[in-house]
Design a protein around this motif. Structure first.
Motif, PDB file in Angstrom:
ATOM      1  N   GLY A 205       0.972  -1.384   0.136  1.00 41.39           N
ATOM      2  CA  GLY A 205       0.314  -0.486   0.019  1.00 41.39           C
ATOM      3  C   GLY A 205       0.993   1.027   0.036  1.00 41.39           C
ATOM      4  N   ILE A 206       2.460   1.211  -0.083  1.00 41.63           N
ATOM      5  CA  ILE A 206       2.850   1.964  -0.376  1.00 41.63           C
ATOM      6  C   ILE A 206       2.609   3.156  -1.246  1.00 41.63           C
ATOM      7  N   GLY A 207       2.991   4.683  -1.247  1.00 36.06           N
ATOM      8  CA  GLY A 207       1.845   5.715  -2.998  1.00 36.06           C
ATOM      9  C   GLY A 207       2.869   6.950  -2.525  1.00 36.06           C
ATOM     10  N   ALA A 208       1.590   7.637  -3.123  1.00 40.82           N
ATOM     11  CA  ALA A 208       1.965   9.042  -3.314  1.00 40.82           C
ATOM     12  C   ALA A 208       1.946   9.644  -1.741  1.00 40.82           C
ATOM     13  N   GLY A 209       3.082  10.332  -1.129  1.00 40.28           N
ATOM     14  CA  GLY A 209       2.958  10.939   0.379  1.00 40.28           C
ATOM     15  C   GLY A 209       3.629  10.220   1.097  1.00 40.28           C
ATOM     16  N   ASP A 210       4.038   8.583   0.458  1.00 32.23           N
ATOM     17  CA  ASP A 210       4.793   8.110   1.664  1.00 32.23           C
ATOM     18  C   ASP A 210       6.421   8.528   1.542  1.00 32.23           C
ATOM     19  N   LEU A 211       7.179   7.627   2.503  1.00 35.41           N
ATOM     20  CA  LEU A 211       8.624   7.985   2.790  1.00 35.41           C
ATOM     21  C   LEU A 211       9.195   6.490   2.566  1.00 35.41           C
ATOM     22  N   VAL A 212      10.127   6.116   1.475  1.00 39.29           N
ATOM     23  CA  VAL A 212      10.872   5.523   1.225  1.00 39.29           C
ATOM     24  C   VAL A 212      12.246   5.102   1.970  1.00 39.29           C
ATOM     25  N   VAL A 213      13.035   4.482   3.449  1.00 36.18           N
ATOM     26  CA  VAL A 213      14.399   4.819   3.334  1.00 36.18           C
ATOM     27  C   VAL A 213      14.740   3.495   1.791  1.00 36.18           C
TER      28      VAL A 213
END
Length: 376
Positions: A70-78
């Motif tokens: 469910g990762i998408g717009a507005g998220d940050l991923v290290v």
């Protein structure tokens, strides 16, 4: 002796030919098929997880692993800054944004202290850190004993990019099994190849089912074409599955040849001041690539000079990855850096490491390296 020596060329033979001919004669070239189904089962068993889905590339595997959570717009991923661009590209495909973190100078893997600082910092308004993406550099696993507790404490899932690490272990556990989901690449230069291909693996059956659904154009299980999601054509063909199965049967031997070659490099450079093998001492590594780090002030020469000397003699080399935070396309992304990745990029050279190298080719490489050292 003539002929170019590559950095990591495919290692193919009679076993691969046998499996490919059988798949060809079955009349089922793809997409997917029984060989691909068996390949999934066999990779899952090798990694020690419950489920796997074969896809068209390692990049596709990364993309799906993020989408399925469910990762998408507005998220940050290290994301490690010392990695191939595909790791960061997959994050951008979802609409999320990478946050680059520097490397441990000893191993080139993710600096766990920096990850901890980032995850424990107050959340930024309007965004969340949705995942940590760890990369197993050159086949050496990240420091999962320290990284996993940090992610658990922050409630952030770990995705393992084990593109370079099939056959590697960490504390006796297989690469690809540490994250909530893991990914592999089977591109032409990896430890095993399906020409182009990848795999997502996990103990979470629902996650893998979601990846498989999205990889097959997100078609609903009805007689007509029904789609509730935007899907992708990320399937691995049956012929590729057959090639992967053949390669997997030879994996232990392929790893052993790369490890033996690294030992020969290590012996050659053991008495050369100012040099070290990146990640030397990582006993579980599959030694996908062997990278030499050079301190020019101590050695009296630099990594690029050695690389150029080899390339002039038709022997392929390259530096470590240029850090992602230095790439123009990602210059706008946040980064937490110490300079470690920059130094590794500036002071390293990756040497021919492939299992397909014959003794004559290996001797040629070692002789050319020795020639360079003698001149200095």
């Amino acid at each position: 002796m003539t002929g170019r020596i590559g950095l990591s060329t495919p290692d193919l033979g009679a076993t691969e030919e046998e499996f490919l001919i059988r798949a060809f004669r079955s009349g089922w070239p793809g997409p997917s098929g029984p060989e691909t189904d068996r390949f999934e089962v066999e990779v899952a068993a090798r990694v020690g997880v419950g489920h796997a889905a074969a896809v068209s590339s390692g990049t596709a595997a990364l993309h799906l692993s993020l989408l399925a959570q469910g990762i998408g717009a507005g998220d940050l991923v290290v994301v490690p800054t010392l990695t191939f661009a595909a790791t960061a590209n997959a994050v951008v495909y979802t609409g999320a944004r990478p946050v680059f973190v520097d490397a441990d100078p000893a191993t080139g893997n993710l600096d766990v202290d920096l990850v901890a600082e980032l995850l424990l910092a107050p959340p930024r308004p309007g965004s969340r850190i949705a995942a940590v993406l760890a990369v197993d550099i050159n086949g050496a696993c990240a420091d999962y004993d320290r990284l996993l507790p940090v992610c658990r404490a922050a409630g952030v899932p770990l995705v393992e990019d084990a593109a370079q690490a099939l056959g590697s272990t960490y504390r006796g556990r297989a690469a690809g099994s540490f994250g909530r989901i893991g990914t592999f690449s089977f591109s032409w230069n990896k430890i095993i190849t399906t020409s182009s291909g990848g795999m997502v693996v996990s103990d979470d059956a629902a996650l893998i089912a979601r990846c498989r659904h999205l990889a097959t154009q997100a078609r609903e299980p009805v007689p007509h074409y029904e789609h509730r999601d935007v899907g992708y054509n990320y399937r691995l063909t049956n012929l590729q599955g057959a090639l992967g199965r053949a390669q997997l049967r030879r994996l232990d031997g392929l790893v052993e040849r790369r490890r033996t070659l690294r030992e020969r490099y290590a012996k050659l450079f053991a008495t050369v001041p100012g040099t070290r093998i990146l990640g030397d001492g990582e006993s579980g590594s599959n030694c996908w690539l062997t990278s030499l780090v050079v301190d020019p002030e101590v050695a009296g020469w630099n990594a690029e000079e050695l690389g150029a000397h080899l390339r002039e003699r038709d022997i392929e080399t390259r530096p470590m990855w240029k850090p992602m935070h230095r790439q123009p396309v990602f210059a706008h992304c946040p980064a937490r850096v110490t300079g470690a990745a920059d130094r590794l990029f500036a002071t390293s050279v990756s040497l021919p490491s492939g299992s397909a190298l014959g003794e004559e080719q290996i001797s040629r490489v070692l002789d050319v390296v020795d020639e360079f050292l003698q001149r200095r």
